[in-house]
Design a protein around this motif. Structure first.
Motif, mmCIF file in Angstrom:
data_model
loop_
_atom_site.group_PDB
_atom_site.id
_atom_site.type_symbol
_atom_site.label_atom_id
_atom_site.label_comp_id
_atom_site.label_asym_id
_atom_site.label_seq_id
_atom_site.Cartn_x
_atom_site.Cartn_y
_atom_site.Cartn_z
ATOM 1 N N SER A 1 0.827 -1.204 0.000
ATOM 2 C CA SER A 1 0.000 0.000 0.000
ATOM 3 C C SER A 1 0.861 1.253 0.000
ATOM 4 O O SER A 1 1.672 1.460 0.905
ATOM 5 C CB SER A 1 -0.887 -0.012 1.244
ATOM 6 N N MET A 2 0.679 2.082 -1.000
ATOM 7 C CA MET A 2 1.389 3.369 -1.014
ATOM 8 C C MET A 2 0.931 4.246 0.137
ATOM 9 O O MET A 2 1.729 4.974 0.727
ATOM 10 C CB MET A 2 1.171 4.096 -2.341
ATOM 11 N N SER A 3 -0.361 4.161 0.460
ATOM 12 C CA SER A 3 -0.878 5.029 1.530
ATOM 13 C C SER A 3 -0.250 4.711 2.877
ATOM 14 O O SER A 3 -0.074 5.609 3.700
ATOM 15 C CB SER A 3 -2.403 4.955 1.605
ATOM 16 N N SER A 4 0.141 3.461 3.104
ATOM 17 C CA SER A 4 0.789 3.163 4.384
ATOM 18 C C SER A 4 2.177 3.792 4.444
ATOM 19 O O SER A 4 2.629 4.204 5.514
ATOM 20 C CB SER A 4 0.830 1.661 4.671
ATOM 21 N N TYR A 5 2.855 3.909 3.301
ATOM 22 C CA TYR A 5 4.134 4.629 3.288
ATOM 23 C C TYR A 5 3.901 6.119 3.509
ATOM 24 O O TYR A 5 4.629 6.768 4.255
ATOM 25 C CB TYR A 5 4.889 4.376 1.969
ATOM 26 N N ILE A 6 2.857 6.663 2.876
ATOM 27 C CA ILE A 6 2.524 8.077 3.063
ATOM 28 C C ILE A 6 2.184 8.344 4.526
ATOM 29 O O ILE A 6 2.636 9.338 5.107
ATOM 30 C CB ILE A 6 1.366 8.488 2.121
ATOM 31 N N ASP A 7 1.426 7.443 5.147
ATOM 32 C CA ASP A 7 1.080 7.584 6.566
ATOM 33 C C ASP A 7 2.323 7.593 7.461
ATOM 34 O O ASP A 7 2.302 8.183 8.542
ATOM 35 C CB ASP A 7 0.148 6.458 7.022
ATOM 36 N N GLU B 1 7.432 10.263 1.034
ATOM 37 C CA GLU B 1 7.012 10.742 -0.274
ATOM 38 C C GLU B 1 7.127 9.546 -1.202
ATOM 39 O O GLU B 1 8.117 8.821 -1.165
ATOM 40 C CB GLU B 1 7.943 11.871 -0.728
#
Length: 115
Positions: free
Chosen positions: A101-107, A111
């Motif tokens: 999940s990209m969003s977990s990296y964003i969280d 970047e």
């Protein structure tokens, strides 16, 4: 410290080398760069393990430096490289329906850049 997640989907070795070079450059310059191997790039895993491959040394260095976060589990299954990922000691990432999940990296403050 700036945090960058490099998602590499492209299985072209010419693209992949730039991800490795940039990830290592970020580490050298004090940034927290992470490489996530996705999509058709997961098909490169067996080739990267070959000592005769021009990318082998950079790949091994990136793993040794701890900047390879892991491999998409779903894509590695599709490309037939799950066993190779496991044999290389790579983490299978699957927190989003079998994919990273990209969003977990964003969280986590990363970047996201995709290749």
């Amino acid at each position: 410290m700036k945090k960058i997640a490099l998602f590499v989907f492209n299985g072209d070795p010419v693209c992949f080398i730039h991800v490795l070079l940039n990830g290592l450059d970020m580490k050298e310059k004090g940034l927290q760069g992470r490489i996530i191997v996705e999509g058709s790039a997961t098909a490169l895993l067996p080739k990267l393990a070959e000592t005769s491959n021009p990318l082998h040394k950079l790949w091994e260095k990136a793993k040794a430096e701890g900047i390879v976060d892991g491999v998409c589990k779903g894509c590695a299954h599709k490309m037939g490289t799950v066993d190779e990922a496991v044999s290389q000691g790579l983490t299978l990432l699957d927190d989003m329906s079998g994919h990273p999940s990209m969003s977990s990296y964003i969280d986590q403050g990363f970047e996201v850049i995709s290749f």
